[in-house]
Design a protein around this motif. Structure first.
Motif, short mmCIF file in Angstrom:
data_model
loop_
_atom_site.label_atom_id
_atom_site.label_comp_id
_atom_site.label_asym_id
_atom_site.label_seq_id
_atom_site.Cartn_x
_atom_site.Cartn_y
_atom_site.Cartn_z
N VAL A 62 11.47 -15.51 69.11
CA VAL A 62 11.67 -14.30 69.93
C VAL A 62 11.73 -14.65 71.41
CG1 VAL A 62 10.61 -12.13 70.64
CG2 VAL A 62 10.67 -12.74 68.22
N LEU A 66 15.07 -14.34 73.68
CA LEU A 66 15.00 -13.47 74.85
C LEU A 66 15.39 -14.23 76.12
CD1 LEU A 66 14.21 -10.80 76.21
CD2 LEU A 66 11.85 -11.62 76.25
N THR A 67 14.89 -15.44 76.27
CA THR A 67 15.22 -16.23 77.45
C THR A 67 16.70 -16.57 77.51
OG1 THR A 67 13.00 -17.20 77.34
CG2 THR A 67 14.61 -18.30 78.75
N SER A 91 22.51 -14.10 70.64
CA SER A 91 21.13 -14.08 71.16
C SER A 91 20.51 -12.69 71.04
CB SER A 91 21.11 -14.56 72.60
OG SER A 91 21.95 -13.74 73.42
N CYS A 92 21.29 -11.66 71.32
CA CYS A 92 20.77 -10.30 71.23
C CYS A 92 20.46 -9.92 69.78
CB CYS A 92 21.77 -9.31 71.83
SG CYS A 92 21.21 -7.59 71.80
N LEU A 95 17.37 -11.75 68.60
CA LEU A 95 16.18 -11.19 69.22
C LEU A 95 15.74 -9.90 68.52
CD1 LEU A 95 14.09 -10.99 71.52
CD2 LEU A 95 15.86 -9.85 72.89
#
Length: 211
Positions: A62, A66-67, A91-92, A95
């Motif tokens: 996570v 997020l990074t 990535s989204c 996450l």
């Protein structure tokens, strides 16, 4: 004064009336366990899961996703932008899905939905995230303009891919173990049912009692 027979008849009539009123009353006593009606009041954080290997991997996934998403969002200009958009989507998505699974597992909410194979669900999520983070990171590394945000996004993308790969390996082992346990349980239930059926066949007195 009432004699004994009158009192006995009166008590019988009173008990009958009370039974009738109880049967017609809309407020019937319930034998439903309190634990089944508590809803979300029994939620608690499973610290053992968060301290374990799988919980720590989920937290790392996570944070890395997020990074990476934050790094890719800081890029203001791109040409071409396909690699950036794809990395942003990967990535989204990772996450959101991994965060939801972490919430379910850490609060033991998955135990309230036993119809879903959560081990297989976690395996599919980690496997797909590993694959797509690898593709997105490679594409972004090939198409970036050597800016700091793009390089950071690529680095965190490969780190997230590595953590997801480790989680995938452990999820495969856990899924296989649970599948074996379920198979052995079904086999033992089948053997027990066959044994009971044979006892009924060889003991006709059981059939006469059942009849």
């Amino acid at each position: 004064m009432r004699n004994g027979d009158d009192l006995e008849g009166f008590d019988g009539e009173a008990s009958s009336a009370s039974m009738i009123s109880a049967a017609s009353s809309p407020y019937q006593p319930t034998t439903e366990p309190v634990s089944q009606r508590r809803g979300l009041s029994g939620l608690r954080c499973d610290l053992d899961y968060l301290r374990g290997t799988l919980g720590r991997l989920k937290l790392a996934e996570v944070l890395l996703a997020l990074t990476a998403f934050i790094c890719i969002e800081t890029i203001m200009e791109c040409s071409p932008c396909e690699g950036l958009y794809f990395f942003e989507f990967v990535s989204c998505s990772a996450l959101v899905v991994t965060g939801a699974l972490l919430l379910l597992f850490s609060l033991n909410l998955h135990t309230r939905i036993p119809q879903i194979n959560w081990n297989l669900t976690d395996l599919v999520n980690t496997g797909l995230s590993t694959f797509f983070f690898f593709i997105a990171s490679v594409v972004l590394a090939a198409l970036n303009h050597k800016t700091g945000a793009e390089i950071a996004a690529v680095v965190f993308g490969f780190l997230a891919m590595a953590v997801y790969a480790v989680n995938t390996f452990l999820a495969i082992k856990k899924w296989r173990m649970s599948s074996r346990q379920q198979s052995s349980r079904q086999t033992s239930d089948y053997i027990r049912a066959r044994t009971e059926s044979r006892e009924v066949v060889h003991r006709p007195e059981i059939q006469r009692l059942d009849a």
